[in-house]
Design a protein around this motif. Sequence first.
Motif, short mmCIF file in Angstrom:
data_model
loop_
_atom_site.label_atom_id
_atom_site.label_comp_id
_atom_site.label_asym_id
_atom_site.label_seq_id
_atom_site.Cartn_x
_atom_site.Cartn_y
_atom_site.Cartn_z
N LEU A 177 31.04 -29.75 8.18
CA LEU A 177 30.57 -31.02 7.63
C LEU A 177 29.08 -31.24 7.83
O LEU A 177 28.47 -32.05 7.14
N GLY A 178 28.51 -30.53 8.79
CA GLY A 178 27.11 -30.78 9.13
C GLY A 178 26.94 -32.11 9.82
O GLY A 178 25.97 -32.83 9.59
N LEU A 179 27.90 -32.45 10.67
CA LEU A 179 27.89 -33.72 11.38
C LEU A 179 27.65 -33.44 12.86
O LEU A 179 28.37 -32.64 13.46
N PHE A 180 26.64 -34.09 13.44
CA PHE A 180 26.24 -33.81 14.82
C PHE A 180 26.00 -32.30 15.01
O PHE A 180 26.43 -31.71 16.00
N THR A 181 25.34 -31.71 14.05
CA THR A 181 25.23 -30.26 13.98
C THR A 181 24.59 -29.66 15.22
O THR A 181 25.12 -28.69 15.78
N ARG A 182 23.45 -30.18 15.62
CA ARG A 182 22.76 -29.57 16.76
C ARG A 182 23.56 -29.66 18.05
O ARG A 182 23.71 -28.65 18.74
N PRO A 183 24.10 -30.84 18.42
CA PRO A 183 24.92 -30.86 19.63
C PRO A 183 26.18 -30.01 19.52
O PRO A 183 26.57 -29.33 20.47
N ALA A 184 26.84 -30.04 18.35
CA ALA A 184 28.05 -29.23 18.17
C ALA A 184 27.73 -27.75 18.26
O ALA A 184 28.46 -26.98 18.90
N ALA A 185 26.62 -27.34 17.68
CA ALA A 185 26.22 -25.93 17.73
C ALA A 185 25.85 -25.53 19.15
O ALA A 185 26.14 -24.40 19.58
N PHE A 186 25.22 -26.44 19.89
CA PHE A 186 24.86 -26.15 21.28
C PHE A 186 26.12 -25.91 22.12
O PHE A 186 26.20 -24.94 22.88
N VAL A 187 27.10 -26.79 21.97
CA VAL A 187 28.35 -26.64 22.72
C VAL A 187 29.07 -25.36 22.27
O VAL A 187 29.58 -24.61 23.11
N ALA A 188 29.10 -25.11 20.97
CA ALA A 188 29.77 -23.91 20.45
C ALA A 188 29.09 -22.63 20.95
O ALA A 188 29.77 -21.67 21.31
N ALA A 189 27.77 -22.62 20.99
CA ALA A 189 27.05 -21.44 21.48
C ALA A 189 27.37 -21.20 22.95
O ALA A 189 27.64 -20.06 23.36
N GLY A 190 27.37 -22.26 23.75
CA GLY A 190 27.72 -22.11 25.16
C GLY A 190 29.16 -21.68 25.34
O GLY A 190 29.46 -20.82 26.18
N PHE A 191 30.05 -22.26 24.56
CA PHE A 191 31.46 -21.89 24.59
C PHE A 191 31.63 -20.39 24.29
O PHE A 191 32.38 -19.69 24.97
N CYS A 192 30.92 -19.92 23.27
CA CYS A 192 31.01 -18.50 22.91
C CYS A 192 30.41 -17.61 23.99
O CYS A 192 30.94 -16.53 24.27
N ALA A 193 29.32 -18.03 24.59
CA ALA A 193 28.70 -17.23 25.66
C ALA A 193 29.66 -17.10 26.84
O ALA A 193 29.87 -16.00 27.38
N VAL A 194 30.26 -18.21 27.24
CA VAL A 194 31.23 -18.18 28.35
C VAL A 194 32.42 -17.32 27.97
O VAL A 194 32.88 -16.48 28.75
N GLY A 195 32.93 -17.51 26.76
CA GLY A 195 34.07 -16.71 26.30
C GLY A 195 33.76 -15.23 26.26
O GLY A 195 34.60 -14.40 26.63
N TYR A 196 32.56 -14.90 25.83
CA TYR A 196 32.18 -13.48 25.78
C TYR A 196 32.23 -12.87 27.18
O TYR A 196 32.85 -11.83 27.39
N TRP A 197 31.57 -13.52 28.14
CA TRP A 197 31.49 -12.93 29.47
C TRP A 197 32.81 -12.98 30.22
O TRP A 197 33.10 -12.10 31.02
N MET A 198 33.63 -13.99 29.95
CA MET A 198 34.92 -14.08 30.66
C MET A 198 35.96 -13.12 30.09
O MET A 198 36.78 -12.59 30.83
N VAL A 199 35.94 -12.91 28.78
CA VAL A 199 36.97 -12.07 28.15
C VAL A 199 36.46 -10.66 27.89
O VAL A 199 37.07 -9.68 28.30
N HIS A 200 35.33 -10.55 27.21
CA HIS A 200 34.87 -9.24 26.77
C HIS A 200 33.94 -8.57 27.77
O HIS A 200 33.99 -7.36 27.95
N GLY A 201 33.09 -9.35 28.41
CA GLY A 201 32.12 -8.79 29.34
C GLY A 201 32.76 -8.08 30.52
O GLY A 201 32.18 -7.17 31.10
N MET A 202 33.99 -8.49 30.86
CA MET A 202 34.70 -7.83 31.96
C MET A 202 35.07 -6.39 31.63
O MET A 202 35.37 -5.60 32.52
N GLN A 203 35.06 -6.07 30.34
CA GLN A 203 35.41 -4.72 29.89
C GLN A 203 34.18 -3.85 29.67
O GLN A 203 34.28 -2.75 29.15
N GLY A 204 33.03 -4.38 30.03
CA GLY A 204 31.77 -3.66 29.88
C GLY A 204 30.79 -4.50 29.09
O GLY A 204 31.19 -5.41 28.37
N PRO A 205 29.50 -4.21 29.20
CA PRO A 205 28.48 -5.08 28.61
C PRO A 205 28.18 -4.82 27.13
O PRO A 205 27.48 -5.60 26.51
N ILE A 206 28.70 -3.77 26.54
CA ILE A 206 28.33 -3.41 25.17
C ILE A 206 29.35 -4.01 24.20
O ILE A 206 30.54 -3.65 24.23
#
Length: 131
Positions: free
Chosen positions: A65-94
Motif C-alpha cells: 500500500l505504501g503506507l508508513f513505508t519507511r518505518p515498515a521497511a525499517f522493521v522488515a529489514a531488521g526482521f530479515c537480518a535477524v531471521g537470516y542470522w538465526m536460521v541461515h547464518g547458523m549453517q555458514g555465512p555464505i
Amino acid sequence: MFDRISAYQPQLLSLLRIVAGLLFISHGTAKVLGFPAMEGLPPVDFTLAGLSGPFELVLGLLLVLGLFTRPAAFVAAGFCAVGYWMVHGMQGPIPLVNGGETIALYCFVFLYFVAAGPGPWSLDAAMGKRR
C-alpha cells in the motif's frame, strides 16, 4: 537511452516496492493461511519463528500500500537480518550455500526503501499531497 529510462525511476521505485511487498506477503500467507501449501513451516505462536508469518503479512501489506513505508521497511529489514542470522547464518555465512539468499536480498531491498521512500504510487505520497 538510459536518460529516457531514468525518467521513470520514481515509478519503478513504486513498482519494486509493490512487487517486493506482494512476494513478502506470500511468505506470510503460506505460514498463516496455509496458501500456498508448503511443508516445514513454523506454527503460528508467540515464538520468533511463529510470529514471522503475521509479521510478513502485516509488513508486506503496508509495503504494498505504501503506507508508513519507511518505518515498515525499517522493521522488515531488521526482521530479515535477524531471521537470516538465526536460521541461515547458523549453517555458514555464505547465502548461496546456507539457503539465505532470498531473505538477505529482502533485507537490503527493504533497507533501500528506508532511504528512498515509497515512490509516487503510494498512500504515503497521496497523504503528503493533501497536506
